[in-house]
Design an enzyme around this catalytic site. Sequence first.
Site, PDB file in Angstrom:
ATOM      1  N   HIS A   7     -16.975 -31.971  65.351  1.00 17.33           N
ATOM      2  CA  HIS A   7     -16.148 -32.996  64.704  1.00 17.33           C
ATOM      3  C   HIS A   7     -16.707 -34.397  64.958  1.00 17.33           C
ATOM      4  O   HIS A   7     -16.823 -34.803  66.115  1.00 17.33           O
ATOM      5  CB  HIS A   7     -14.716 -32.896  65.249  1.00 17.33           C
ATOM      6  CG  HIS A   7     -13.747 -33.797  64.557  1.00 17.33           C
ATOM      7  ND1 HIS A   7     -13.036 -34.759  65.217  1.00 17.33           N
ATOM      8  CD2 HIS A   7     -13.389 -33.868  63.257  1.00 17.33           C
ATOM      9  CE1 HIS A   7     -12.256 -35.382  64.355  1.00 17.33           C
ATOM     10  NE2 HIS A   7     -12.441 -34.872  63.163  1.00 17.33           N
ATOM     11  N   GLU A  34     -19.620 -32.081  61.174  1.00 20.46           N
ATOM     12  CA  GLU A  34     -18.707 -32.821  60.291  1.00 20.46           C
ATOM     13  C   GLU A  34     -18.918 -34.310  60.490  1.00 20.46           C
ATOM     14  O   GLU A  34     -19.097 -34.781  61.626  1.00 20.46           O
ATOM     15  CB  GLU A  34     -17.255 -32.458  60.617  1.00 20.46           C
ATOM     16  CG  GLU A  34     -16.243 -33.018  59.645  1.00 20.46           C
ATOM     17  CD  GLU A  34     -15.524 -34.291  60.078  1.00 20.46           C
ATOM     18  OE1 GLU A  34     -14.714 -34.803  59.290  1.00 20.46           O
ATOM     19  OE2 GLU A  34     -15.793 -34.793  61.197  1.00 20.46           O
ATOM     20  N   ASP A  36     -17.821 -38.407  58.556  1.00 17.79           N
ATOM     21  CA  ASP A  36     -16.940 -39.120  57.627  1.00 17.79           C
ATOM     22  C   ASP A  36     -17.737 -40.173  56.876  1.00 17.79           C
ATOM     23  O   ASP A  36     -18.479 -40.941  57.496  1.00 17.79           O
ATOM     24  CB  ASP A  36     -15.822 -39.813  58.409  1.00 17.79           C
ATOM     25  CG  ASP A  36     -15.020 -38.831  59.233  1.00 17.79           C
ATOM     26  OD1 ASP A  36     -14.327 -37.995  58.622  1.00 17.79           O
ATOM     27  OD2 ASP A  36     -15.104 -38.881  60.478  1.00 17.79           O
ATOM     28  N   HIS A  49     -15.381 -43.365  60.384  1.00 19.00           N
ATOM     29  CA  HIS A  49     -14.107 -42.719  60.078  1.00 19.00           C
ATOM     30  C   HIS A  49     -13.053 -43.658  59.503  1.00 19.00           C
ATOM     31  O   HIS A  49     -12.493 -43.415  58.442  1.00 19.00           O
ATOM     32  CB  HIS A  49     -13.557 -42.046  61.348  1.00 19.00           C
ATOM     33  CG  HIS A  49     -12.243 -41.370  61.121  1.00 19.00           C
ATOM     34  ND1 HIS A  49     -11.035 -42.016  61.241  1.00 19.00           N
ATOM     35  CD2 HIS A  49     -11.948 -40.099  60.758  1.00 19.00           C
ATOM     36  CE1 HIS A  49     -10.056 -41.181  60.979  1.00 19.00           C
ATOM     37  NE2 HIS A  49     -10.579 -40.010  60.680  1.00 19.00           N
TER      38      HIS A  49
HETATM   39  O1  G3P Z   1     -12.107 -32.677  58.264  1.00 18.87           O
HETATM   40  C1  G3P Z   1     -11.335 -32.416  59.378  1.00 18.87           C
HETATM   41  C2  G3P Z   1     -10.931 -33.689  60.056  1.00 18.87           C
HETATM   42  O2  G3P Z   1     -12.085 -34.418  60.336  1.00 18.87           O
HETATM   43  C3  G3P Z   1      -9.996 -34.505  59.235  1.00 18.87           C
HETATM   44  O3  G3P Z   1      -9.381 -35.487  59.959  1.00 18.87           O
HETATM   45  O4  G3P Z   1      -8.991 -37.816  60.521  1.00 18.87           O
HETATM   46  O5  G3P Z   1     -10.597 -36.501  61.848  1.00 18.87           O
HETATM   47  O6  G3P Z   1     -11.165 -37.207  59.555  1.00 18.87           O
HETATM   48  P1  G3P Z   1     -10.076 -36.815  60.486  1.00 18.87           P
HETATM   49 CA    CA Z   2     -13.250 -36.198  59.426  1.00 18.16          CA
END
Ligand code: G3P
Ligand code: CA
Length: 226
Positions: A7, A34, A36, A49
């Site tokens: 993450h 993952e 953003d 993010h």
């Molecule tokens: O995609 C899963 C998660 O990353 C979504 O929440 O707020 O961490 O981007 P956030």
């Molecule tokens: Ca995310």
Amino acid sequence: MVLKIGHRGAAGYEPENTLPSFKKALELNVDLVELDVQACKSGELMVIHDLKVDRTTNGTGYVCEKIFNELRILDAGKKQTIPSLQEALDMIDKKAKVNIEIKSEGIARPVFNVILEYVKQKGWSWDDFLVSSFNHYELQKFSQLAPQVKTGAIIAGIPIGYAQCASMLKSYSLHPSKEFINQALVDDAHNRGLKVYAYTLNEPEDIQKVKLLGVDGIFSNFPDRI
Ligand code: G3P
Ligand code: CA
């Protein structure tokens, strides 16, 4: 086997969404990294993010109101810069698949253009990418441009119709939050042929709980705990 999804890289170990965080995720053998993505004022796709830079850097203000050079002078933690999407992909270098989360509106096409460049010119395959978003309209736009790329519908609740929204989008996966996940939601997604990737689980007991629900992947800041 439950997929290990790093993450924001491996945000429990290194500053989130930075190159060291992606490097650490690879060292921890994640299946997917993952990250953003949103567009800055000069149009580049930046990996960050929040809509504002305040929490994760030493600056203030909205990402979309700053040009690339203004963002690049900020410290995103441990003297790291906010990476562009291309820099993040170059760091990951096909060693794991990449989940690009679309954070801002209107970037379906630019995200697709970057993926296209990496597939056509840098030896990546369509299957190396999973594009997700809470913004299902943006995700729909992306899918219309690139039906060959997998998409994941992120949800932060339990909608009426459970995983129906992901089916309507012809998504590959449903990404429910740990606050709102139950057996009915997981079963409904599976009955619709969707994978279920749960976010964001950091505590071992929480990880164990969602494993028992039968999820297919788990997002964690500490991917080695999955
Ligand atoms: O995609 C899963 C998660 O990353 C979504 O929440 O707020 O961490 O981007 P956030
Ligand atoms: Ca995310």
